[in-house]
Design an enzyme around this catalytic site. Structure first.
Site, short mmCIF file in Angstrom:
data_model
loop_
_atom_site.label_atom_id
_atom_site.label_comp_id
_atom_site.label_asym_id
_atom_site.label_seq_id
_atom_site.Cartn_x
_atom_site.Cartn_y
_atom_site.Cartn_z
N SER A 53 0.81 -1.22 0.00
CA SER A 53 0.00 0.00 0.00
C SER A 53 0.84 1.27 0.00
CB SER A 53 -0.97 0.03 1.20
OG SER A 53 -1.74 -1.13 1.18
N ARG A 54 2.03 1.16 -0.52
CA ARG A 54 2.93 2.32 -0.64
C ARG A 54 3.37 2.88 0.71
NH1 ARG A 54 3.34 0.06 -5.04
NH2 ARG A 54 2.55 0.92 -6.95
#
Ligand SMILES: NC(=O)C1=CN([C@@H]2O[C@H](COP(=O)(O)OP(=O)(O)OC[C@H]3O[C@@H](n4cnc5c(N)ncnc54)[C@H](OP(=O)(O)O)[C@@H]3O)[C@@H](O)[C@H]2O)[C@H](O)CC1
Ligand SMILES: Cc1cc2nc3c(=O)[nH]c(=O)nc-3n(C[C@H](O)[C@H](O)[C@H](O)COP(=O)(O)O)c2cc1C
Ligand SMILES: Cc1ncc(COP(=O)(O)O)c(C=O)c1O
Ligand SMILES: [K+]
Length: 534
Positions: free
Chosen positions: A508-509
């Site tokens: 999710s970065r």
């Protein structure tokens, strides 16, 4: 006069930017107009996309370590008739001494590696393998076992089991891995919800006539998937082993009730029906064909790169560039686990990059800037690092050297793809000593030493012949093995780091970023470690 000329590279994807212009005196000038230069696109989430078939491309493939996806012009690939396919089988298992077990094992492994190359295990986990009564079904059983070991969750539907020890053994092997066997009755009519991949290992090249029960019904469920596809965002992909089941082995999808697989893995050589396959992924597997078969059947097949068990045939799929992305999954990288000294931390990660067998882990992007702040980047090879800094070698007349002469600050960037890591190092740059450069220069292959002499790096040259002619001349001069003197204009630089950043990709970065910067505590120089937001 030719006002405009495209580059000679005939590569697949049109991306942007520069083109070559020829003036009347034929001096090439790079123009910054919006003409097009075709460049290859490499990494795709679903497999690997390559330039179109060409000599540049073959060169590229031979350099590439990325597993299997090679391109081959489909027109130049051979296709076998049903009779020829059976004949090949007979010769392999007759005079050539192969056993069916062996060939099936290699065929099934090819299917599994083709699938793993295109459909990544973190996205496509749930696999249904539908196995028919013959060897095609056996390939499916073998592929299921390999996919299990690659991390997939296979289930098997094998309604007409063959009572031969080979097949019984394959079933036992899967049962010992707790791979579930599902009956046709227990299999949902709508296969779209429970699976990410459906492997069609129902019929191979011995299929004839119309499919009989229960396979007609199973094939119908694959046909129905097309209808579900239209209604749903996410649907399973269908991979056919050797022949899309229900297709005529030579004529292809001539019946009304045929499905269109997303991937076809042809074994040994594609059968004629494969000409009608227009799905995105056509692979060849069965890397066991001896030269005698190749010449007897006049086969033209793409070379398998490296140690790959499969190779892509035909054009890579069109991709939506905006949708190209990876979700990084890595162990957490936290403050408690880092070295106090960034050089030690760098060494740890560098060793891990070496251990991971990454290609050129010492390749780094070097960014420099002119005194008025105009930046430029290029790759160079790290040739050593320690407390004193990071060393690389180059031409002292090059663009980067000009930048460094007027602005001795630079930034290095390492990207270790296979480990989801990047490292940034920034600092000031100095030339290394002449002795150090001398020593390194003479450690290089003699060809590279001559290359350094003949190349006035970053300046315009009239053509490739200019370099080659000079190179040949020097090659003759030094053919007796005598010492090649290092030119004055070639040597090393050392970047003394001021800051480091270690980056570990996370889902999710929400990546881990730990930055080291120097600070003083009680008059002592220490490194401060701070976490940066991703
Ligand atoms: N050399 C290689 O590349 C290798 C390929 N392999 C794989 O083997 C298949 C060919 O295997 P084979 O056993 O000869 O044939 P099939 O798997 O296609 O299946 C034959 C069985 O299917 C039955 N069949 C045929 N047509 C129908 C139909 N219309 N309805 C129902 N059943 C049908 C057939 O029964 P018959 O009574 O009709 O004869 C057979 O039981 C090849 O494609 C590769 O996948 C090897 O694994 C390795 C070497
Ligand atoms: C992986 C890789 C490694 C490279 N290593 C070096 C190197 O160590 N030294 C070098 O001068 N050029 C190296 N090059 C070529 C440079 O990227 C660049 O083309 C050249 O140094 C000229 O850059 P400049 O005009 O900005 O000075 C390498 C290129 C690649 C792709
Ligand atoms: C122009 C140039 N110089 C130097 C190097 C570094 O080569 P070596 O490892 O032989 O020093 C490279 C590597 O790609 C290069 O392209
Ligand atoms: K099949």
């Amino acid at each position: 006069m030719r006002p405009f000329m495209r580059t000679a590279l005939s590569m697949s994807r049109l991306v942007s930017a520069h083109s070559f212009h020829l003036k009347s005196n034929a001096t090439p000038i790079i123009s910054h107009s919006s003409r097009s230069l075709r460049i290859p696109l490499f990494k795709l989430p679903q497999g690997v996309c390559r330039p179109n078939s060409s000599s540049e491309f073959r060169w590229f493939c031979s350099k590439s370590r990325i597993a299997a996806a090679t391109m081959q012009n489909r027109e130049s690939v051979s296709y076998l008739t049903q009779k020829e396919a059976a004949e090949v089988d007979e010769i392999l298992m007759g005079p050539l001494g192969f056993s069916v077990e062996q060939l099936m094992e290699l065929a099934g492994l090819s299917v599994a590696t083709s699938i793993a190359e295109v459909y990544k295990v973190n996205e496509y986990k749930r696999v249904l393998v539908i196995c028919g009564p013959g060897n095609n079904g056996g390939d499916g059983l073998v592929a299921a076992r390999h996919l299990f070991h690659f991390g997939y969750n296979p289930s098997i539907c094998y309604p007409k089991r063959t009572p031969k020890p080979l097949y019984a053994g394959l079933v036992t092997q899967l049962e010992s891995l707790s791979v579930p066997f599902v009956s046709v009755e227990d299999l949902p009519l709508d296969l779209s919800k429970d699976f990410d991949i459906i492997i069609d290992a129902i019929f191979g090249f011995s299929f004839h006539g119309a499919p009989r029960p229960p396979f007609n019904d199973l094939i119908q469920r694959l046909v129905s998937l097309n209808e579900y596809k239209e209604a749903k965002q996410r649907f399973p992909v269908v991979v056919s082993v050797d022949i899309p089941s229900g297709w005529h082995v030579e004529e292809g999808d001539i019946s009304d009730s045929s499905f269109k697989p997303d991937m076809l893995v042809s074994l040994t050589a594609p059968k004629l029906c494969a000409k009608r396959f227009h799905g995105p992924h056509h692979f060849l597997g069965g890397r066991f064909v001896p030269p005698s078969i190749v010449s007897k059947f006049n086969l033209h097949l793409p070379p398998y790169p490296g140690t790959a068990m499969c190779v892509r045939i035909g054009k890579p799929p069109q991709v939506d560039i905006a949708a190209l992305r990876e979700n990084y999954i890595s162990p957490e990288f936290v403050e408690d686990n880092v070295e106090a000294d960034p050089i030690h931390q760098f060494r740890k990660w560098f060793d891990e990059a070496i251990a991971a067998n990454l290609r050129e882990p010492n390749a780094m992007s070097l960014s420099t800037a002119t005194s008025d702040g105009k930046p430029s980047s290029r790759m160079v090879l790290l040739k050593g690092f320690d407390e004193d800094g990071f060393v690389w070698y180059t031409n002292y007349g090059s663009r980067k050297a000009h930048d460094l002469a007027e602005n001795p600050r630079a930034s290095l960037l390492f990207f270790w793809d296979g480990l989801n890591r990047q490292v940034r190092v920034e600092g000031t740059v100095q030339k290394v000593s002449e002795e150090e450069s001398e020593q390194y220069f003479h450690s290089r292959p003699r060809g590279s030493q001559l290359g350094a002499i003949v190349s006035p790096q970053s300046s315009v040259v009239p053509g490739r012949h200019f370099l080659i002619d000079k190179f040949k001349e020097l090659e003759d001069r030094y053919s007796n093995g005598s010492l090649i003197p290092k030119p004055k204009y070639w040597g090393g630089y050392r970047l003394k780091p001021e800051t480091f950043e270690f980056w570990q990709g996370q889902p999710s970065r929400l990546h881990d970023r730990l930055q080291y910067s120097p600070c003083e505590i009680e008059g002592k120089k220490v490194w401060k470690v701070e976490r940066l937001a991703p």
